[in-house]
Design a protein around this motif. Structure first.
Motif, PDB file in Angstrom:
ATOM      1  N   MET A   1       0.782  -1.141  -0.148  1.00  0.00           N
ATOM      2  CA  MET A   1       0.007  -0.136  -0.050  1.00  0.00           C
ATOM      3  C   MET A   1       0.925   1.188  -0.084  1.00  0.00           C
ATOM      4  O   MET A   1       1.992   1.426   0.808  1.00  0.00           O
ATOM      5  N   ASN A   2       0.484   2.342  -0.884  1.00  0.00           N
ATOM      6  CA  ASN A   2       1.242   3.442  -0.907  1.00  0.00           C
ATOM      7  C   ASN A   2       0.905   4.418   0.152  1.00  0.00           C
ATOM      8  O   ASN A   2       0.158   5.141   0.133  1.00  0.00           O
ATOM      9  N   THR A   3       1.863   4.588   1.135  1.00  0.00           N
ATOM     10  CA  THR A   3       1.727   5.633   2.254  1.00  0.00           C
ATOM     11  C   THR A   3       1.324   6.904   1.912  1.00  0.00           C
ATOM     12  O   THR A   3       0.691   7.709   2.256  1.00  0.00           O
ATOM     13  N   LYS A   4       2.156   7.347   0.869  1.00  0.00           N
ATOM     14  CA  LYS A   4       2.149   8.732   0.491  1.00  0.00           C
ATOM     15  C   LYS A   4       0.829   9.223  -0.308  1.00  0.00           C
ATOM     16  O   LYS A   4       0.407  10.043   0.098  1.00  0.00           O
ATOM     17  N   ALA A   5       0.521   8.027  -0.870  1.00  0.00           N
ATOM     18  CA  ALA A   5      -0.832   8.315  -1.705  1.00  0.00           C
ATOM     19  C   ALA A   5      -1.872   8.362  -0.641  1.00  0.00           C
ATOM     20  O   ALA A   5      -2.806   9.302  -0.787  1.00  0.00           O
ATOM     21  N   LEU A   6      -1.851   7.422   0.509  1.00  0.00           N
ATOM     22  CA  LEU A   6      -2.995   7.760   1.404  1.00  0.00           C
ATOM     23  C   LEU A   6      -2.836   9.056   2.344  1.00  0.00           C
ATOM     24  O   LEU A   6      -3.969   9.542   2.537  1.00  0.00           O
ATOM     25  N   VAL A   7      -1.674   9.513   2.365  1.00  0.00           N
ATOM     26  CA  VAL A   7      -1.464  10.765   3.143  1.00  0.00           C
ATOM     27  C   VAL A   7      -2.092  11.918   2.284  1.00  0.00           C
ATOM     28  O   VAL A   7      -2.702  12.705   2.734  1.00  0.00           O
ATOM     29  N   ALA A   8      -1.950  11.771   0.938  1.00  0.00           N
ATOM     30  CA  ALA A   8      -2.208  12.859  -0.162  1.00  0.00           C
ATOM     31  C   ALA A   8      -3.870  12.990  -0.114  1.00  0.00           C
ATOM     32  O   ALA A   8      -4.277  13.855  -0.205  1.00  0.00           O
ATOM     33  N   GLU A   9      -4.372  11.499  -0.046  1.00  0.00           N
ATOM     34  CA  GLU A   9      -5.878  11.552  -0.282  1.00  0.00           C
ATOM     35  C   GLU A   9      -6.653  12.084   0.946  1.00  0.00           C
ATOM     36  O   GLU A   9      -7.483  12.708   1.026  1.00  0.00           O
ATOM     37  N   LEU A  10      -5.934  11.742   2.207  1.00  0.00           N
ATOM     38  CA  LEU A  10      -6.431  12.232   3.491  1.00  0.00           C
ATOM     39  C   LEU A  10      -6.463  14.021   3.418  1.00  0.00           C
ATOM     40  O   LEU A  10      -7.483  14.397   3.752  1.00  0.00           O
ATOM     41  N   ILE A  11      -5.422  14.481   3.067  1.00  0.00           N
ATOM     42  CA  ILE A  11      -5.171  15.870   3.277  1.00  0.00           C
ATOM     43  C   ILE A  11      -5.964  16.567   1.926  1.00  0.00           C
ATOM     44  O   ILE A  11      -6.728  17.519   2.423  1.00  0.00           O
ATOM     45  N   GLY A  12      -6.187  16.079   1.004  1.00  0.00           N
ATOM     46  CA  GLY A  12      -7.001  16.460  -0.109  1.00  0.00           C
ATOM     47  C   GLY A  12      -8.322  16.496   0.194  1.00  0.00           C
ATOM     48  O   GLY A  12      -9.305  17.591   0.249  1.00  0.00           O
ATOM     49  N   THR A  13      -8.913  15.273   0.929  1.00  0.00           N
ATOM     50  CA  THR A  13     -10.459  15.143   1.256  1.00  0.00           C
ATOM     51  C   THR A  13     -10.603  16.087   2.593  1.00  0.00           C
ATOM     52  O   THR A  13     -11.731  16.668   2.539  1.00  0.00           O
ATOM     53  N   PHE A  14      -9.608  16.092   3.424  1.00  0.00           N
ATOM     54  CA  PHE A  14      -9.646  17.115   4.705  1.00  0.00           C
ATOM     55  C   PHE A  14     -10.082  18.590   3.819  1.00  0.00           C
ATOM     56  O   PHE A  14     -11.040  19.291   4.421  1.00  0.00           O
ATOM     57  N   THR A  15      -9.322  18.977   2.999  1.00  0.00           N
ATOM     58  CA  THR A  15      -9.624  20.367   2.301  1.00  0.00           C
ATOM     59  C   THR A  15     -10.862  20.363   1.687  1.00  0.00           C
ATOM     60  O   THR A  15     -11.573  21.540   2.016  1.00  0.00           O
ATOM     61  N   LEU A  16     -11.491  19.770   1.181  1.00  0.00           N
ATOM     62  CA  LEU A  16     -12.845  19.595   0.470  1.00  0.00           C
ATOM     63  C   LEU A  16     -13.895  19.860   1.820  1.00  0.00           C
ATOM     64  O   LEU A  16     -14.520  20.784   1.256  1.00  0.00           O
ATOM     65  N   ILE A  17     -13.801  19.227   2.597  1.00  0.00           N
ATOM     66  CA  ILE A  17     -14.746  19.231   3.705  1.00  0.00           C
ATOM     67  C   ILE A  17     -14.714  20.442   4.651  1.00  0.00           C
ATOM     68  O   ILE A  17     -15.478  21.172   4.841  1.00  0.00           O
ATOM     69  N   PHE A  18     -13.260  20.695   4.869  1.00  0.00           N
ATOM     70  CA  PHE A  18     -13.168  21.832   5.737  1.00  0.00           C
ATOM     71  C   PHE A  18     -13.507  23.340   5.077  1.00  0.00           C
ATOM     72  O   PHE A  18     -14.225  24.028   5.400  1.00  0.00           O
ATOM     73  N   ILE A  19     -13.024  23.393   3.563  1.00  0.00           N
ATOM     74  CA  ILE A  19     -13.474  24.383   3.008  1.00  0.00           C
ATOM     75  C   ILE A  19     -15.118  24.424   2.586  1.00  0.00           C
ATOM     76  O   ILE A  19     -15.745  25.641   2.779  1.00  0.00           O
ATOM     77  N   GLY A  20     -15.524  23.409   2.113  1.00  0.00           N
ATOM     78  CA  GLY A  20     -17.047  23.272   1.905  1.00  0.00           C
ATOM     79  C   GLY A  20     -17.546  23.703   3.214  1.00  0.00           C
ATOM     80  O   GLY A  20     -18.725  24.642   2.957  1.00  0.00           O
ATOM     81  N   VAL A  21     -17.697  23.047   4.159  1.00  0.00           N
ATOM     82  CA  VAL A  21     -18.364  23.237   5.317  1.00  0.00           C
ATOM     83  C   VAL A  21     -18.230  24.753   5.995  1.00  0.00           C
ATOM     84  O   VAL A  21     -19.204  25.354   6.056  1.00  0.00           O
TER      85      VAL A  21
END
Length: 221
Positions: A1-21
């Motif tokens: 499993m690609n740890t860097k990819a998982l961190v990227a997905e977490l940060i990117g999704t965090f941004t969407l929800i934080f900015i959206g809400v």
């Protein structure tokens, strides 16, 4: 499993929800100054910049419906797909937690934590169909701009614009989640779990239909 990819997905999704809400809360705090257009642009810009930032690392899915759709199109393996979805959901919950530290509680209560929901007069069937169609558009554009090898390297911009146009249409109907994580984080931290199934079933069906359609009919073999 690609740890860097998982961190990227977490940060990117965090941004969407934080900015959206946050944009929904800011609209309430400003007496409706930004309106639907401002909220749609905030979501679209968040996706545009984070897909661009994470695309080279994880592909910039930032959405379980995108990941599941691309899994069905054989563009990601099962282990990484599960990891992506978990990272996206964790990012969404963390974003909802931190937005509660940044925005007054009464404002978040007034907007239901910015959780996508069915408007008055909208039946579950209407909401489900809306989420299927809007997510179809989104994943179709993801495939055509980010996955197809013939695509120009402008994926982030056009994916973000698709989120924007989808919210302009579907925001007043279903909340235009197009993304199970976008609903899950705020719902768990105070927005309520009513009709949660709509925001998983609808986007996942739409994502699968778009990815399979593009792969089998439009993608160059």
């Amino acid at each position: 499993m690609n740890t860097k990819a998982l961190v990227a997905e977490l940060i990117g999704t965090f941004t969407l929800i934080f900015i959206g809400v946050g944009a929904i809360a800011a609209n309430s705090l400003s007496g409706g100054a930004s309106g639907l257009t401002g909220i749609a642009l905030a979501h679209g810009l968040a996706i545009a910049v984070m897909v661009s930032a994470t695309g080279a690392i994880s592909g910039g899915h930032l959405n379980p419906a995108v990941t599941i759709g691309l899994f069905c199109a054989q563009k990601i393996d099962a282990i990484n797909a599960v990891g992506y979805v978990l990272a996206q959901c964790v990012g969404a919950v963390l974003a909802a937690f931190f937005i509660k530290l940044c925005v007054p509680a009464d404002t978040l209560m007034a907007v239901g934590m910015g959780t996508p929901s069915l408007s008055a007069g909208i039946t579950p069937t209407m909401g489900l169909l809306t989420e299927i169609i809007l997510t179809f558009f989104l994943v179709f554009v993801v495939y055509g701009t980010a996955v197809d090898k013939r695509a120009h390297k402008m994926a982030g911009l056009f994916i973000g614009l698709t989120v924007t146009l989808d919210i302009l249409m579907g925001g007043p109907i279903s909340g235009a989640a197009m993304n199970p994580a976008r609903h899950l984080g705020p719902a768990l931290l105070g927005g309520g779990l009513q009709n949660m199934w709509i925001y998983w079933v609808g986007p996942v069906i739409g994502g699968i239909l778009a990815a399979v359609t593009y792969k089998n009919i439009l993608e160059q073999k």
